[in-house]
Design a protein around this motif. Structure first.
Motif, PDB file in Angstrom:
ATOM      1  N   TYR A  67       0.859  -1.190   0.000  1.00 48.10           N
ATOM      2  CA  TYR A  67       0.000   0.000   0.000  1.00 48.10           C
ATOM      3  C   TYR A  67       0.889   1.232   0.000  1.00 48.10           C
ATOM      4  N   LEU A  68       0.593   2.208  -0.888  1.00 49.38           N
ATOM      5  CA  LEU A  68       1.384   3.438  -0.982  1.00 49.38           C
ATOM      6  C   LEU A  68       0.455   4.622  -0.854  1.00 49.38           C
ATOM      7  N   GLU A  69       0.816   5.547  -0.011  1.00 53.71           N
ATOM      8  CA  GLU A  69       0.007   6.759   0.165  1.00 53.71           C
ATOM      9  C   GLU A  69       0.895   7.957  -0.090  1.00 53.71           C
ATOM     10  N   LEU A  70       0.512   8.838  -1.040  1.00 52.23           N
ATOM     11  CA  LEU A  70       1.285  10.035  -1.356  1.00 52.23           C
ATOM     12  C   LEU A  70       0.431  11.257  -1.068  1.00 52.23           C
ATOM     13  N   ARG A  71       0.987  12.195  -0.300  1.00 49.69           N
ATOM     14  CA  ARG A  71       0.233  13.433  -0.026  1.00 49.69           C
ATOM     15  C   ARG A  71       0.837  14.570  -0.816  1.00 49.69           C
ATOM     16  N   GLY A  72      -0.019  15.295  -1.543  1.00 49.81           N
ATOM     17  CA  GLY A  72       0.440  16.425  -2.341  1.00 49.81           C
ATOM     18  C   GLY A  72       0.383  17.717  -1.544  1.00 49.81           C
ATOM     19  N   PRO A  73       1.017  18.768  -2.078  1.00 48.42           N
ATOM     20  CA  PRO A  73       1.075  20.056  -1.351  1.00 48.42           C
ATOM     21  C   PRO A  73      -0.294  20.689  -1.122  1.00 48.42           C
ATOM     22  N   ASP A  74      -1.265  20.474  -2.054  1.00 51.07           N
ATOM     23  CA  ASP A  74      -2.570  21.098  -1.879  1.00 51.07           C
ATOM     24  C   ASP A  74      -3.568  20.131  -1.251  1.00 51.07           C
ATOM     25  N   GLY A  75      -3.059  19.159  -0.478  1.00 51.10           N
ATOM     26  CA  GLY A  75      -3.944  18.278   0.266  1.00 51.10           C
ATOM     27  C   GLY A  75      -4.454  17.091  -0.519  1.00 51.10           C
ATOM     28  N   VAL A  85      -4.477  13.509  -2.086  1.00 49.39           N
ATOM     29  CA  VAL A  85      -3.832  12.273  -1.636  1.00 49.39           C
ATOM     30  C   VAL A  85      -3.979  11.222  -2.716  1.00 49.39           C
ATOM     31  N   LEU A  86      -2.870  10.548  -3.037  1.00 47.74           N
ATOM     32  CA  LEU A  86      -2.904   9.440  -3.981  1.00 47.74           C
ATOM     33  C   LEU A  86      -2.734   8.161  -3.172  1.00 47.74           C
ATOM     34  N   ARG A  87      -3.668   7.207  -3.337  1.00 45.97           N
ATOM     35  CA  ARG A  87      -3.580   5.965  -2.573  1.00 45.97           C
ATOM     36  C   ARG A  87      -3.605   4.811  -3.544  1.00 45.97           C
ATOM     37  N   LEU A  88      -2.533   4.037  -3.534  1.00 51.41           N
ATOM     38  CA  LEU A  88      -2.420   2.930  -4.474  1.00 51.41           C
ATOM     39  C   LEU A  88      -2.287   1.616  -3.717  1.00 51.41           C
ATOM     40  N   LEU A  89      -2.979   0.602  -4.244  1.00 52.05           N
ATOM     41  CA  LEU A  89      -2.836  -0.754  -3.713  1.00 52.05           C
ATOM     42  C   LEU A  89      -2.012  -1.569  -4.689  1.00 52.05           C
TER      43      LEU A  89
END
Lengths: 339, 143
Positions: free
Chosen positions: B20-28, B30-34
């Motif tokens: 599981y990967l969670e990426l948070r961007g500067p403007d809030g 969120v990218l969530r990949l399984l």
């Protein structure tokens, strides 16, 4: 049996030394670092003076032909058992067939150059004149009176203790770290002025104590040739050959001192300016070629105090390892009762 | 994130064992990949990653901590190191005697809780590990 796999130039079987035979011109031999040998023996449950293998040159490879409790002390050689790095100055367990590899000494916290392999039961070669040390000059003692070669198989003494050891072992803090001896940041050894000391110019005496002495490549188990400021006698002397012991610092005509080491011949005629105290011979035995040492002048009482301090370190280590062994044995029997 | 970057990220993720990967961007954002066996998909909105299992390694007895062997300058382990079962994590000294605290299982070191030369007792937490299957961990003690 332990089988020597790779070329291990100058490796010899040594115990604490052959004493009482100087009267027949037989020198002591024995480990250059007797503290490391004793500590390794204590870690594996041997008597302090059991025979081990001294390795001055690396890399080294040996194979354990039987299960064995062992320790590698002296210099930190990044030892590996098969593919697993193992801690130095530590009690380990090898299964039959495993290969021990030692590499060039790593000198981050202590500069040393010789390593010792001790095995529970000791290296079981015959006693000659009461010792298992190799007498290279006379080609007797140790393993066939010579340095070890690939293919040599060394017998291990019988040990009554359980042969399988699943504990994570125990170790000792090396005395080179816990009892350092340094002068101006340089490793030092304590020295007693010797019989011909007063025959030297005062400037030479001052230089002897205050100058660093470099261990030249012409240094080995027979003696260390040191380089530094030439030591000049007031009147050049020629003495008849007389008895000398390891630690004696002779000054040949070129003024560059030679420290007699473990395989020194038992007699010599050069003037003697000092003697490295018995308690510090192990420090000198670990000083690498190319390194420099300093001499510290001490009195007879200070020299015997130093011997007592070494004795206390060994007795303390022996007691602690024994307590650990008892505690580890209790844990094993507790686990057996639970299962 | 550019569409190309997302493709590259998915390809890279598919080749790892990260589930599981969670990426948070500067403007809030969120990218969530399984990542399920190499199939990378967007995680459903209600997906909650299971908490990372941890295991605390405790002192087996009293002693003073040593993070490195006395002859060496580098610590035995650091946060992020992969360790094998039985690998020494810390040393404990009682006078001149040293004992080691071996890793009870293979895993990744998450934190070392003691500094050098601390007096610890039986049960004092020393290291937190994330247990992992033994297959990939190779035994490596630091020098």
């Amino acid at each position: 049996m332990i089988e020597i796999l790779s070329a291990s130039a100058l490796a010899t079987v040594q115990d604490a030394g052959r004493t009482g035979a100087l009267r027949w011109g037989v020198g002591t031999s024995g480990a250059m670092d007797t503290m490391a040998l004793a500590a390794g023996n204590l870690l594996v449950g041997n008597a302090e003076d059991a025979a081990g293998i001294e390795w001055p040159i690396f890399p080294v490879q040996v194979r354990f032909e039987v299960d064995a409790v062992f320790a590698v002390t002296g210099a930190d050689t990044a030892a590996m058992l098969d593919t697993t790095p193992i801690l130095p100055w530590w009690r380990h367990f090898a299964r039959a067939g495993q290969i021990l590899r030692l590499h060039a000494p790593q000198r981050s916290r202590w500069s040393a150059c010789r390593a010792y392999l001790c095995v529970a039961g000791g290296i079981d070669v015959p006693l000659v004149l009461g010792s298992r040390s190799t007498q290279l000059r006379g080609s007797f003692g140790g393993f066939e009176g010579r340095t070890l070669r690939p293919g040599d198989r060394l017998p291990i003494g019988h040990t009554s203790k359980a042969s399988v050891d699943h504990s994570s072992g125990c170790g000792l803090i090396p005395p080179g770290v816990s009892m350092p001896l340094l002068v101006d940041g340089m490793p030092a050894v304590r020295v007693l002025p010797a019989a011909e000391y007063r025959g030297y110019f005062q400037s030479s005496q001052v230089a002897f104590w205050s100058e660093p002495w470099r261990i030249t490549p012409q240094s080995d188990r027979y003696g260390y040739r040191l380089a530094g400021k030439p030591l000049i006698p007031v009147e050049p002397k020629e003495l008849r050959s007389h008895g000398i012991v390891p630690g004696v610092i002779q000054v040949p005509p070129d003024g560059q001192p030679i420290v007699q080491m473990r395989d020194a011949q038992p007699s010599g005629g050069y003037p003697k300016i000092g003697t490295v105290i018995e308690a510090d011979l192990w420090r000198l035995g670990q000083a690498p070629i190319g390194s420099a040492i300093r001499f510290i002048q001490v009195s007879w009482d200070e020299a015997t105090d130093a011997l007592a301090a070494n004795r206390r370190w060994l007795d303390d280590a022996a007691r602690r390892v024994r307590l650990w062994q008892q505690s580890a044995a209790r844990q094993v029997s507790e686990v057996r009762h639970e299962t | 994130m550019k569409p190309d970057s997302l493709g590259e990220l998915s390809t890279w993720l598919a080749a790892t064992d990260i589930a599981y990967l969670e990426l948070r961007g500067p403007d809030g954002l969120v990218l969530r990949l399984l990542n399920q066996s190499g199939q990378v998909t967007s995680a459903p909105a209600d997906f909650e990653p299971s908490p990372v299992a941890t295991s605390v390694v405790r002192a087996p007895g009293a002693g003073r901590t040593l993070l490195a062997h006395p002859l060496r300058s580098g610590p035995l382990v650091q946060s992020g190191d992969r360790v094998a079962q039985g690998q020494p994590l810390l040393l404990l000294s009682v006078g001149s005697l040293l004992m080691c605290v071996p890793s009870p299982q293979s895993g990744v070191v998450m934190a070392v809780h003691q500094s050098d030369d601390q007096l610890v007792g039986y049960g004092t937490p020393l290291v937190t590990l994330q247990p992992l299957p033994a297959s990939d961990a190779t035994s490596q003690t630091r020098s």
